[in-house]
Write a protein that holds these residues in place. Structure first.
Motif, PDB file in Angstrom:
ATOM      1  N   ILE A 123       0.834  -1.203   0.000  1.00 19.12           N
ATOM      2  CA  ILE A 123       0.000   0.000   0.000  1.00 19.12           C
ATOM      3  C   ILE A 123       0.877   1.264   0.000  1.00 19.12           C
ATOM      4  CG2 ILE A 123      -1.683   1.329   1.353  1.00 19.12           C
ATOM      5  CD1 ILE A 123      -2.722  -1.535   2.291  1.00 19.12           C
ATOM      6  N   ILE A 124       1.965   1.221   0.766  1.00 20.65           N
ATOM      7  CA  ILE A 124       2.856   2.398   0.792  1.00 20.65           C
ATOM      8  C   ILE A 124       3.443   2.648  -0.603  1.00 20.65           C
ATOM      9  CG2 ILE A 124       5.047   3.307   1.686  1.00 20.65           C
ATOM     10  CD1 ILE A 124       4.428   1.701   4.290  1.00 20.65           C
ATOM     11  N   GLY A 125       3.896   1.570  -1.251  1.00 21.50           N
ATOM     12  CA  GLY A 125       4.457   1.709  -2.597  1.00 21.50           C
ATOM     13  C   GLY A 125       3.445   2.327  -3.554  1.00 21.50           C
ATOM     14  N   LEU A 126       2.241   1.792  -3.538  1.00 18.46           N
ATOM     15  CA  LEU A 126       1.199   2.304  -4.448  1.00 18.46           C
ATOM     16  C   LEU A 126       0.808   3.739  -4.104  1.00 18.46           C
ATOM     17  CD1 LEU A 126      -0.957  -0.918  -4.582  1.00 18.46           C
ATOM     18  CD2 LEU A 126       0.139   0.168  -6.555  1.00 18.46           C
ATOM     19  N   ALA A 127       0.750   4.023  -2.803  1.00 16.50           N
ATOM     20  CA  ALA A 127       0.395   5.387  -2.399  1.00 16.50           C
ATOM     21  C   ALA A 127       1.468   6.365  -2.869  1.00 16.50           C
ATOM     22  CB  ALA A 127       0.236   5.455  -0.879  1.00 16.50           C
ATOM     23  N   GLY A 128       2.717   5.931  -2.802  1.00 15.39           N
ATOM     24  CA  GLY A 128       3.808   6.776  -3.293  1.00 15.39           C
ATOM     25  C   GLY A 128       3.662   7.047  -4.782  1.00 15.39           C
ATOM     26  N   LEU A 129       3.354   5.993  -5.536  1.00 17.15           N
ATOM     27  CA  LEU A 129       3.178   6.164  -6.979  1.00 17.15           C
ATOM     28  C   LEU A 129       1.984   7.078  -7.272  1.00 17.15           C
ATOM     29  CD1 LEU A 129       3.822   2.508  -8.223  1.00 17.15           C
ATOM     30  CD2 LEU A 129       5.367   4.462  -8.377  1.00 17.15           C
ATOM     31  N   LEU A 130       0.936   6.920  -6.481  1.00 18.42           N
ATOM     32  CA  LEU A 130      -0.245   7.770  -6.673  1.00 18.42           C
ATOM     33  C   LEU A 130       0.083   9.230  -6.346  1.00 18.42           C
ATOM     34  CD1 LEU A 130      -3.282   7.807  -7.363  1.00 18.42           C
ATOM     35  CD2 LEU A 130      -3.764   7.445  -4.941  1.00 18.42           C
ATOM     36  N   ALA A 131       0.845   9.418  -5.261  1.00 16.43           N
ATOM     37  CA  ALA A 131       1.232  10.780  -4.883  1.00 16.43           C
ATOM     38  C   ALA A 131       2.057  11.419  -5.996  1.00 16.43           C
ATOM     39  CB  ALA A 131       2.025  10.749  -3.575  1.00 16.43           C
ATOM     40  N   ARG A 132       2.989  10.681  -6.558  1.00 21.41           N
ATOM     41  CA  ARG A 132       3.784  11.217  -7.679  1.00 21.41           C
ATOM     42  C   ARG A 132       2.871  11.613  -8.835  1.00 21.41           C
ATOM     43  NH1 ARG A 132       8.861  11.339  -8.692  1.00 21.41           N
ATOM     44  NH2 ARG A 132       8.615  11.005 -10.922  1.00 21.41           N
ATOM     45  N   ARG A 133       1.908  10.748  -9.100  1.00 22.48           N
ATOM     46  CA  ARG A 133       1.006  11.013 -10.220  1.00 22.48           C
ATOM     47  C   ARG A 133       0.207  12.292  -9.986  1.00 22.48           C
ATOM     48  NH1 ARG A 133       0.634   8.118 -14.338  1.00 22.48           N
ATOM     49  NH2 ARG A 133       1.296   6.054 -13.724  1.00 22.48           N
ATOM     50  N   ILE A 134      -0.130  12.533  -8.737  1.00 24.26           N
ATOM     51  CA  ILE A 134      -0.946  13.708  -8.438  1.00 24.26           C
ATOM     52  C   ILE A 134      -0.087  14.971  -8.297  1.00 24.26           C
ATOM     53  CG2 ILE A 134      -2.463  14.752  -6.689  1.00 24.26           C
ATOM     54  CD1 ILE A 134      -3.443  11.841  -6.093  1.00 24.26           C
ATOM     55  N   PHE A 135       1.052  14.857  -7.650  1.00 25.04           N
ATOM     56  CA  PHE A 135       1.768  16.076  -7.270  1.00 25.04           C
ATOM     57  C   PHE A 135       2.923  16.468  -8.189  1.00 25.04           C
ATOM     58  CE2 PHE A 135      -0.108  14.582  -3.217  1.00 25.04           C
ATOM     59  CZ  PHE A 135      -0.982  15.654  -3.036  1.00 25.04           C
ATOM     60  N   VAL A 136       3.508  15.523  -8.940  1.00 33.10           N
ATOM     61  CA  VAL A 136       4.585  15.911  -9.855  1.00 33.10           C
ATOM     62  C   VAL A 136       3.939  16.348 -11.168  1.00 33.10           C
ATOM     63  CG1 VAL A 136       6.656  15.131 -11.095  1.00 33.10           C
ATOM     64  CG2 VAL A 136       6.199  14.312  -8.775  1.00 33.10           C
ATOM     65  N   ASP A 137       4.134  17.599 -11.538  1.00 30.78           N
ATOM     66  CA  ASP A 137       3.359  18.119 -12.677  1.00 30.78           C
ATOM     67  C   ASP A 137       3.623  17.337 -13.967  1.00 30.78           C
ATOM     68  OD1 ASP A 137       5.912  19.122 -13.071  1.00 30.78           O
ATOM     69  OD2 ASP A 137       5.257  21.140 -13.654  1.00 30.78           O
ATOM     70  N   ARG A 138       4.845  16.855 -14.149  1.00 35.20           N
ATOM     71  CA  ARG A 138       5.144  16.105 -15.381  1.00 35.20           C
ATOM     72  C   ARG A 138       4.367  14.792 -15.429  1.00 35.20           C
ATOM     73  NH1 ARG A 138       9.922  16.803 -13.162  1.00 35.20           N
ATOM     74  NH2 ARG A 138      10.418  14.597 -13.142  1.00 35.20           N
ATOM     75  N   VAL A 139       4.284  14.121 -14.286  1.00 36.39           N
ATOM     76  CA  VAL A 139       3.592  12.833 -14.258  1.00 36.39           C
ATOM     77  C   VAL A 139       2.075  13.051 -14.332  1.00 36.39           C
ATOM     78  CG1 VAL A 139       3.441  10.603 -13.095  1.00 36.39           C
ATOM     79  CG2 VAL A 139       5.499  11.981 -12.837  1.00 36.39           C
ATOM     80  N   ARG A 140       1.613  14.135 -13.699  1.00 32.98           N
ATOM     81  CA  ARG A 140       0.186  14.450 -13.789  1.00 32.98           C
ATOM     82  C   ARG A 140      -0.213  14.697 -15.244  1.00 32.98           C
ATOM     83  NH1 ARG A 140      -0.106  18.462 -10.118  1.00 32.98           N
ATOM     84  NH2 ARG A 140       0.118  20.099 -11.675  1.00 32.98           N
ATOM     85  N   TYR A 141       0.668  15.403 -15.959  1.00 30.49           N
ATOM     86  CA  TYR A 141       0.372  15.740 -17.352  1.00 30.49           C
ATOM     87  C   TYR A 141       0.141  14.497 -18.210  1.00 30.49           C
ATOM     88  CZ  TYR A 141       0.831  17.772 -21.999  1.00 30.49           C
ATOM     89  OH  TYR A 141       0.599  18.165 -23.287  1.00 30.49           O
ATOM     90  N   ILE A 142       0.911  13.453 -17.955  1.00 29.69           N
ATOM     91  CA  ILE A 142       0.831  12.263 -18.826  1.00 29.69           C
ATOM     92  C   ILE A 142      -0.184  11.238 -18.323  1.00 29.69           C
ATOM     93  CG2 ILE A 142       3.172  12.461 -19.719  1.00 29.69           C
ATOM     94  CD1 ILE A 142       3.974  10.296 -17.617  1.00 29.69           C
ATOM     95  N   SER A 143      -0.904  11.544 -17.240  1.00 28.92           N
ATOM     96  CA  SER A 143      -1.816  10.557 -16.655  1.00 28.92           C
ATOM     97  C   SER A 143      -3.225  10.679 -17.228  1.00 28.92           C
ATOM     98  CB  SER A 143      -1.884  10.747 -15.134  1.00 28.92           C
ATOM     99  OG  SER A 143      -0.611  10.559 -14.566  1.00 28.92           O
ATOM    100  N   ALA A 144      -3.780   9.552 -17.642  1.00 28.34           N
ATOM    101  CA  ALA A 144      -5.182   9.480 -18.058  1.00 28.34           C
ATOM    102  C   ALA A 144      -5.988   8.956 -16.860  1.00 28.34           C
ATOM    103  CB  ALA A 144      -5.324   8.540 -19.252  1.00 28.34           C
ATOM    104  N   PRO A 145      -7.324   9.102 -16.889  1.00 27.83           N
ATOM    105  CA  PRO A 145      -8.125   8.577 -15.769  1.00 27.83           C
ATOM    106  C   PRO A 145      -7.789   7.115 -15.454  1.00 27.83           C
ATOM    107  CG  PRO A 145      -9.511   9.849 -17.257  1.00 27.83           C
ATOM    108  CD  PRO A 145      -8.154   9.796 -17.886  1.00 27.83           C
ATOM    109  N   SER A 146      -7.550   6.333 -16.494  1.00 26.46           N
ATOM    110  CA  SER A 146      -7.272   4.907 -16.261  1.00 26.46           C
ATOM    111  C   SER A 146      -6.000   4.701 -15.438  1.00 26.46           C
ATOM    112  CB  SER A 146      -7.155   4.167 -17.591  1.00 26.46           C
ATOM    113  OG  SER A 146      -6.149   4.747 -18.389  1.00 26.46           O
ATOM    114  N   ASP A 147      -5.063   5.645 -15.541  1.00 26.25           N
ATOM    115  CA  ASP A 147      -3.819   5.489 -14.780  1.00 26.25           C
ATOM    116  C   ASP A 147      -4.075   5.631 -13.283  1.00 26.25           C
ATOM    117  OD1 ASP A 147      -2.066   5.152 -17.055  1.00 26.25           O
ATOM    118  OD2 ASP A 147      -2.406   7.270 -17.473  1.00 26.25           O
TER     119      ASP A 147
END
Lengths: 253, 521
Positions: A123-147
């Protein structure tokens, strides 16, 4: 047997067929599509053994990701390693502790003990990946809803699993009967626990979407020409079937 | 061309914040029918382009495993997002490798995947329309196919493969890039990228012979179309006329002369460069390189040696055997092709070259690993030889050598900014901005170690750096970067190599005087 049990039994069979047929077809497609040119990312191994070692390092240690980004590597590796341990822990619903694998290959009790806590690292690993997806603007930019949904789905599986381990136990003896029943076609009822139904329901969803989603990265890695090709283009002629006839037509035209 | 600001060189590399669409306007000139048609492409945007583009995508998916696997496998982890020099230099999010891939992947998903067909919004799938074509044309010409992203991708996804496929789809529907397609048409017509015909080439080589004789007192030859020579040299045509490339060519000639080996250049195959790779066209790449096979057979040479060029060395090292092999008509005791650096290094190792390193003492060198050499080829028989051999040569001929930041060299090297078919004046903005990451690392060694020269082994790198270095001088400050900082590795060899019987001082002056007297007669 309840309507619910029957439904889950049918869903499990359907999901299993979709998973294996779907991924199998995909692997067949990858295998039969030629890689017409030598494109290993250099420096690359000059032998097949070297390539096997390169792929092993990618699969086991995520070597390239490690070079790329330490945070993504930590969270990603933590999640995948936890998933592997969770998989082995779940073997207890299928096999007994006296089967051939257990003992010399797997330390059963250590596995069961460690397996309890890997739900947290998962859960910690996934939460970290989710946090990156939400808070790092580059990763947020490339994320689709499915991600996002993919991460939430697996987090859901992890959280419901952890809750059954630590908060609301389920009847694991009955569950084992249910699971073995699926393999032996001598069906027994699924224990009625909301958490269990959720947990298994999410797993079924994961199995179904595997062959039509980015989860194809798992077989994909093994077919990636930049990683699985030997650097020997000067020594050995590499040519795809579709390109062979071009040997005849090349030249003055 | 739009005005733009040259990015400031920072002391430490910084990952920029995203600025949407800043490079949306960057597009190379579109090819005209006369550029497209000799390559087998329609002259202009065809009727029914949408269906044709989708059909071509399907065709490529069936022919290239890489494309199929890469379009499926990306998990959007973001590992590549800060790895592209064009992103770092422009801040445009569509220059992040994954976002660039997604321009194509979104269409792939819409037409070829279950999720994209039925839930397009969910998985970021979109219809193909004219806007998408324009976007492809713009952003797939902001990729130099340098493969830096593929080093860091956990699945080895190579944006170069995606970008090549996109360009091939564009060509197939008649939307070609003028720069690449015009050049390829020239190769078919004349034999090289520059359109340099045989008589002009002959004259250039004779001039060079005269120049070398004036500098060494020896008749060092640059033979053209000599049948039965041992070696055919295949080198980028920029080596015949551009600075500093030409000094590298003189270096090769001096090395061949000292090795006492017979060699020749071919006027029929007077080009190592192969822009067929840039446009992703297997057939064009094969047609272009077939000239080399034909010339080798025609001249009856035993070996092929390849000059300093990045993408061309990729085509030669990695693809020639596939495209124009087998090379059973050549001497099997030598690798085909052999890089000039391998050739020279071999002589250095065997102690066959008399080197006076002090001839390069006025220089402090650093070495730029060319992207294609570093990540798509090898030299020597060990992985990584492509890094070690050029460095070993430089260190053998120069006393002062400094490495740039290791995060920017070897497999992690930054592209010069002009590779992949972008070396054209209509793309000046992306070229200058894309050079920024390399320039930051170069600036650091100029500041800290007084580096005076940037050694390169690629014709495109040499041209690109010569052109963009001056952009990075600060206004008002003393000029720090000049185009003559850029040198060929074999220019350094040329300067330090003392030929057997080479003349110096009065003896050389007398020889030159005699040459001039003879010319006057």
């Amino acid at each position: 047997m309840s309507f619910l049990s029957v439904t889950y039994i049918l869903l499990f069979y359907a999901a299993t067929i979709i998973l294996f047929v779907g991924v199998g077809r995909r692997i067949y497609k990858y295998a039969k599509t030629p890689a017409p040119l030598k494109i290993p990312t250099m420096p690359a191994p000059t032998t097949k053994v070297g390539v096997a070692a390169r792929l092993t390092r990618e699969v086991v240690f995520f070597e390239s990701l490690f070079k790329a980004n330490l945070w993504t590597w930590i969270f990603g590796w933590m999640f995948h390693a936890s998933l592997l341990i969770a998989f082995f822990r779940h073997l207890r619903y299928v096999v007994n502790s006296d089967t051939f694998l257990i003992g010399p290959v797997i330390h059963w009790h250590l596995l069961q003990l460690a397996g309890q806590y890997t739900s947290f690292t998962l859960i910690i690993g996934l939460a970290g990946l989710l946090a990156r997806r939400i808070f790092v603007d580059r990763v947020r930019y490339i994320s689709a809803p499915s991600d996002y949904l993919m991460l939430l789905l697996i987090i859901g599986i992890g959280v419901t699993g952890a809750l059954m381990t630590f908060v609301a136990h389920t009847d694991i003896v009955a569950l084992k009967d249910f699971v073995i029943g699926l393999f032996t076609f001598s069906f027994s009822a699924l224990p009625t626990s909301l958490l269990l139904l959720l947990h298994l329901g999410l797993v079924i969803v994961l199995m179904i979407i595997f062959p039509i989603s980015k989860l194809l990265h798992a077989p994909g890695l093994f077919f990636s020409p930049t990683r699985n090709q030997v650097d020997n283009s000067r020594e050995k002629r590499h040519i795809a079937d579709w390109a062979k006839p071009l040997d005849e037509t090349r030249g003055k035209s | 061309m739009a005005d733009f600001e040259t990015p400031k060189l920072k002391e430490y590399p910084v990952i920029p914040n995203l600025v949407d669409d800043v490079m949306k306007g960057s597009s190379p000139f579109i090819a005209k029918p006369l550029h497209n048609e000799p390559l087998g492409f329609p002259g202009e945007l065809v009727e029914g382009w949408k269906d044709k583009a989708i059909d071509k995508m399907e065709d490529l998916l069936g022919k290239y495993r890489g494309l199929q696997v890469y379009l499926d496998s990306c998990v959007k982890c973001g590992a590549c997002t800060d790895k592209c020099h064009y992103f770092l230099g422009t801040s445009d999010p569509k220059n992040m490798p994954v976002a660039r891939q997604d321009l194509l992947r979104s269409v792939y998903r819409r037409y070829f995947t279950f999720a994209g067909k039925y839930f397009p919004k969910l998985v970021g799938a979109r219809d193909l329309d004219k806007g998408v074509i324009d976007e492809w044309y713009s952003y797939f010409h902001q990729c130099s196919q340098c493969r830096r992203c593929s080093v860091f991708c956990p699945y080895g996804i190579d944006t170069a493969e995606i970008s090549m496929a996109a360009r091939e789809i564009l060509d197939t529907v008649g939307v070609g890039q003028k720069y690449c397609n015009e050049i390829i048409a020239k190769v078919y017509k004349i034999g090289n990228n520059l359109g340099l015909p045989e008589p002009a080439l002959k004259m250039t080589l004779e001039d060079l012979e005269e120049e070398i004789e004036e500098e060494t007192g020896l008749p060092v030859k640059l033979p053209l179309d000599v049948k039965g020579a041992d070696i055919m040299l295949i080198t980028p045509s920029a080596d015949f006329f551009a600075e500093p490339h030409i000094d590298g060519l003189k270096g090769y000639a001096k090395v061949f002369h000292e090795a006492g080996i017979s060699w020749t250049i071919s006027s029929y195959a007077s080009e190592a460069g192969n822009f067929g790779m840039f446009i992703g066209s297997y057939e064009n790449m094969q047609q272009i390189s077939t000239r080399i096979r034909e010339a080798a057979i025609d001249l009856g040479v035993k070996r092929i040696v390849h000059g300093e060029c990045g993408h061309a060395w990729r085509v030669a090292y990695s693809f020639w055997n596939t495209l124009i092999g087998p090379f059973d008509f050549l001497d099997p005791n030598y690798p085909v092709p052999q890089h000039i650096c391998e050739f020279t290094y071999d002589l250095i190792k065997k102690n066959k070259l008399n080197i006076d390193k002090t001839q390069n003492d006025h220089r402090t060198l650093t070495f730029h690993d060319s992207c294609n050499v570093a990540r798509a080829t090898r030299m020597g028989d060990k992985p990584g030889g492509q890094f070690d051999i050029p460095r070993a040569i430089i260190k053998a001929v120069c006393n002062n050598y400094v490495e740039m930041d290791p995060a920017t060299t070897k497999e992690a090297t930054f592209c010069c900014g002009g590779g992949g078919g972008l070396l054209t004046d209509d793309l000046m903005e992306i070229r200058v901005k894309g050079a920024m990451p390399r320039m930051e690392a170069y600036n650091e060694v100029v500041e800290d170690y007084g580096v005076t020269n940037l050694a390169c082994i690629c014709a495109i790198c040499k041209s690109q750096f010569s052109k963009v270095l001056p952009y990075f001088n600060e206004k008002g400050a003393p000029q720090k970067f000049s185009m003559d900082m850029v040198v060929s590795v074999h220019q350094l060899v040329y300067d330090a190599l003392v030929l057997t019987g080479q003349k110096f001082g009065d003896e050389l002056d007398a020889h030159v005087a005699a040459m001039e007297a003879a010319a006057d007669d």
